[in-house]
Design an enzyme around this catalytic site. Structure first.
Site, PDB file in Angstrom:
ATOM      1  N   PHE A 204       0.801  -1.225   0.000  1.00 16.73           N
ATOM      2  CA  PHE A 204       0.000   0.000   0.000  1.00 16.73           C
ATOM      3  C   PHE A 204       0.834   1.275   0.000  1.00 16.73           C
ATOM      4  O   PHE A 204       0.316   2.350  -0.299  1.00 16.73           O
ATOM      5  CB  PHE A 204      -0.928   0.019   1.222  1.00 16.73           C
ATOM      6  CG  PHE A 204      -1.725  -1.237   1.403  1.00 16.73           C
ATOM      7  CD1 PHE A 204      -2.747  -1.557   0.519  1.00 16.73           C
ATOM      8  CD2 PHE A 204      -1.443  -2.124   2.428  1.00 16.73           C
ATOM      9  CE1 PHE A 204      -3.478  -2.728   0.665  1.00 16.73           C
ATOM     10  CE2 PHE A 204      -2.161  -3.294   2.588  1.00 16.73           C
ATOM     11  CZ  PHE A 204      -3.188  -3.600   1.707  1.00 16.73           C
ATOM     12  N   GLY A 259       9.193  -0.897   0.520  1.00 13.48           N
ATOM     13  CA  GLY A 259       8.202   0.130   0.830  1.00 13.48           C
ATOM     14  C   GLY A 259       8.881   1.466   1.042  1.00 13.48           C
ATOM     15  O   GLY A 259       9.970   1.712   0.521  1.00 13.48           O
ATOM     16  N   ASP A 261       9.599   4.968   3.950  1.00 18.25           N
ATOM     17  CA  ASP A 261      10.234   5.188   5.252  1.00 18.25           C
ATOM     18  C   ASP A 261       9.417   4.603   6.392  1.00 18.25           C
ATOM     19  O   ASP A 261       9.962   4.179   7.407  1.00 18.25           O
ATOM     20  CB  ASP A 261      10.439   6.693   5.469  1.00 18.25           C
ATOM     21  CG  ASP A 261      11.477   7.267   4.516  1.00 18.25           C
ATOM     22  OD1 ASP A 261      12.411   6.530   4.158  1.00 18.25           O
ATOM     23  OD2 ASP A 261      11.344   8.438   4.129  1.00 18.25           O
TER      24      ASP A 261
END
Length: 601
Positions: A204, A259, A261
């Site tokens: 996501f 992904g 941070d």
């Protein structure tokens, strides 16, 4: 094109390779480019750089210093010659004819070579390739050709790494297998390379491309390097953190997060927390000496900003980060612990911001439906609000460091400042361990009071594509300190000038209202007593606050802001922060200083 030839005396299993008569073999790149290899290999004592009339042009030769070997050679000597590098030349501009009798004409010098360390070879594999032998000035078919392909790192522009291939063809099967065996033995000695990895993928984060990026750009490289993986696709917040607490992570050589941070922060918190639990350390104690984790973390950038990856590698590129993981790079990095009233709130590795950056992240969280543009919208809104916050900052200067926030030289691979600061800090800790007076008790805390538009603490430069130099260009990754930046109350115009300097090469600290200190501890207390959650939520409902158009220099004082801790909100204004030197390690080497680029067609 350059090749080498000749013969040399040898003993043991290398005699066949060392005593072979010179014979020019065919080398073919995966893109169709051909190169020539001597059957005598890099062990020829009469090696000479020479040119062959073999289109297309190009060639291989030993690194300067390897040629001209005299006397018998043993396996260790072969290792010495093969281990430093494979050396390739860029294509020559035009063919050069052979001398009469087949003797090659010499041209150029060793400075035209391109060196590839064995440490940057990804893998070596036997391949099927049809080569041609050049003898007596004519092309001839090689009977039963044998070949092996070297997959290696190739540097490109702007710190980008690419996977490149070179295929060597040889008519002698024994010689081909000897090269394969020797190179593989060298790769086996590189014990820092991971063999089994735990991979977390956030589907996501950013633009939602994490899974696709991993499958298309990273997984094939891991397979090529014979790295096995266990993949977990996260389904909720803190999924990765909880998994690290519950799983047996001792069987892995590292943890990879795909992904942004936020995903890295999850893995970081899980790994640090798991390590402290195993070591019996209470992380809620602000003065506790945290234990470094033996596992390294790899970052595959797939988020919106990817500040940590950009500040440690120099570019947000999935293939580059995957190659750093494959070759087993290691980079130690500082971590700050954030406490309040004897309880751990969070860990921070990049930005800990109060005021301007805290207000931005708090407002943007309410507008996730806007996508990535929410950061621009919230930034503009916060700038127009122009709120300042009154409080007291107390900090302990970092006397152990050998640099300062105003240095012109940034942190780079093999940083001298990080090494020296680490050694100095270890000496201070030894004195405290043997009962000598603690340095922290001797040093004097500094206190700064006033109204601030922003209070930032950075453990790294916090660079990103929008701000290539970051919030603190001279911040170091592993020196055991943080750069504390105080932006005092000023006009909107002056604050805008300060923000603009984050995007250019000018000194962003060269303002009267900006103060910067290199510290190892700090505390902040707001002047106003914190209200309950209801009062804080009421403040968040205000649209733009009071925009004082009649007095541009006016700055409306608000009771409390929020802390932005690596993109997460901390509603507590009063905090205590301590920097832990080189607490975690990444699969990275730091940004390389003017890396040599290769442009092989």
């Amino acid at each position: 094109m350059r090749t080498w030839g000749g013969s040399a005396g040898a003993v043991g299993p290398l005699a066949a390779l060392c005593s072979a008569q010179p014979r020019w073999e065919h080398i073919q790149y995966s893109n169709g480019q051909s190169r020539c290899l001597s059957r005598g290999g890099p062990l020829s004592d009469s090696s000479a750089a020479c040119d062959q009339d073999m289109p297309p042009q190009g060639g291989f030769r030993p690194q300067p210093g390897c040629a001209g070997t005299e006397g018998p050679l043993d396996p260790d000597h072969l290792v010495h010659i093969l281990a430093p590098s494979l050396t390739a030349e860029p294509p020559a501009p035009r063919p050069v004819p052979l001398r009469s009798g087949g003797a090659p004409a010499s041209r150029g010098g060793p400075e035209d070579a391109c060196s590839v360390p064995v440490s940057e070879i990804i893998t070596v594999e036997e391949t099927d390739s049809h080569g041609k032998d050049y003898s007596s000035g004519k092309w001839q078919k090689i009977e039963k050709p044998h070949a092996f392909t070297v997959h290696r790192v190739r540097r490109a522009r702007r710190h980008r790494w690419k996977c490149a291939q070179v295929t060597f063809c040889c008519a002698d099967e024994q010689l081909c297998h000897l090269w394969l065996q020797t190179l593989r033995e060298q790769l086996e000695k590189l014990t820092s390379r991971p063999k089994h990895l735990l991979v977390f993928i956030n589907p996501f984060g950013g633009k939602g491309q994490g899974k696709r990026i991993y499958e298309r750009k990273v997984a094939p490289l891991f397979t090529l390097a014979s790295i096995t993986t266990e993949i977990i696709v996260t389904e909720r917040a803190n999924h990765a953190k909880e998994s690290i607490y519950e799983m047996n992570i001792d069987k892995y050589d590292g943890i990879v997060c795909v992904g942004g941070d936020g995903m890295f922060s999850e893995v970081l918190h899980g790994l640090i927390g798991r390590t402290q639990r195993s070591a019996g350390v209470d992380p809620n104690q602000p003065r506790a000496a945290l234990v470094p984790s033996p596992l390294r973390i790899g970052i595959i950038p797939a988020g919106s900003t990817d500040c940590v990856c950009y500040s440690t590698v120099g570019i947000n590129d999935a293939e580059t980060s995957a190659l750093h993981i494959i070759v087993g790079d290691s980079l130690s990095m500082d971590v700050s612990s954030v406490h309040r009233n004897g309880a751990l709130l969070r860990y921070s590795v990049s930005l800990l911001g109060y005021g301007f950056y805290g207000d931005i992240i708090k407002d943007s969280e309410k507008k996730r439906w806007m996508g990535l543009i929410r950061y621009d919208f919230s930034g503009l809104k916060t700038f127009l609000s122009h709120h300042c916050y009154e409080g007291t900052v107390s900090f302990l200067p970092a006397q152990h460091t050998v640099g300062s926030p105003r240095d012109s030289k940034p942190c780079r691979a093999g940083c001298f400042v990080c090494r020296q600061s680490r050694q100095q800090l270890e000496e201070e800790q030894k004195k405290a361990l043997y009962g000598l007076e603690s340095t922290e008790e001797v040093e004097e805390w500094k206190v700064v009071c006033g109204k601030f538009l922003a209070i930032n603490a950075t453990n790294m430069s916090c660079a990103c594509p929008r701000s290539p130099r970051g919030l603190s260009p001279a911040a170091h990754l592993g020196d055991g300190s943080s750069d504390l930046i105080l932006i005092r109350k000023c006009s909107r115009f002056n604050f805008l000038r300060f923000l603009v300097r984050h995007t250019n090469q000018h000194d962003q600290f060269d303002f009267a209202f900006v103060e910067v200190y290199r510290i190892k501890k700090f505390q902040f207390v707001s002047k106003h007593v914190e209200d309950d959650d209801a009062d804080l939520s009421e403040q968040g409902k205000q649209r733009f606050g009071h925009i004082c158009s009649h007095n541009p220099s006016c700055c409306c004082t608000v009771s409390n802001s929020s802390w932005n801790c690596d993109g997460e909100i901390l509603n507590s204004s009063a905090i205590e922060v301590r920097v832990h030197c080189q607490l975690v390690r990444l699969f990275a080497r730091g940004i390389e200083e003017n890396p040599k680029q290769e442009f092989l067609s």
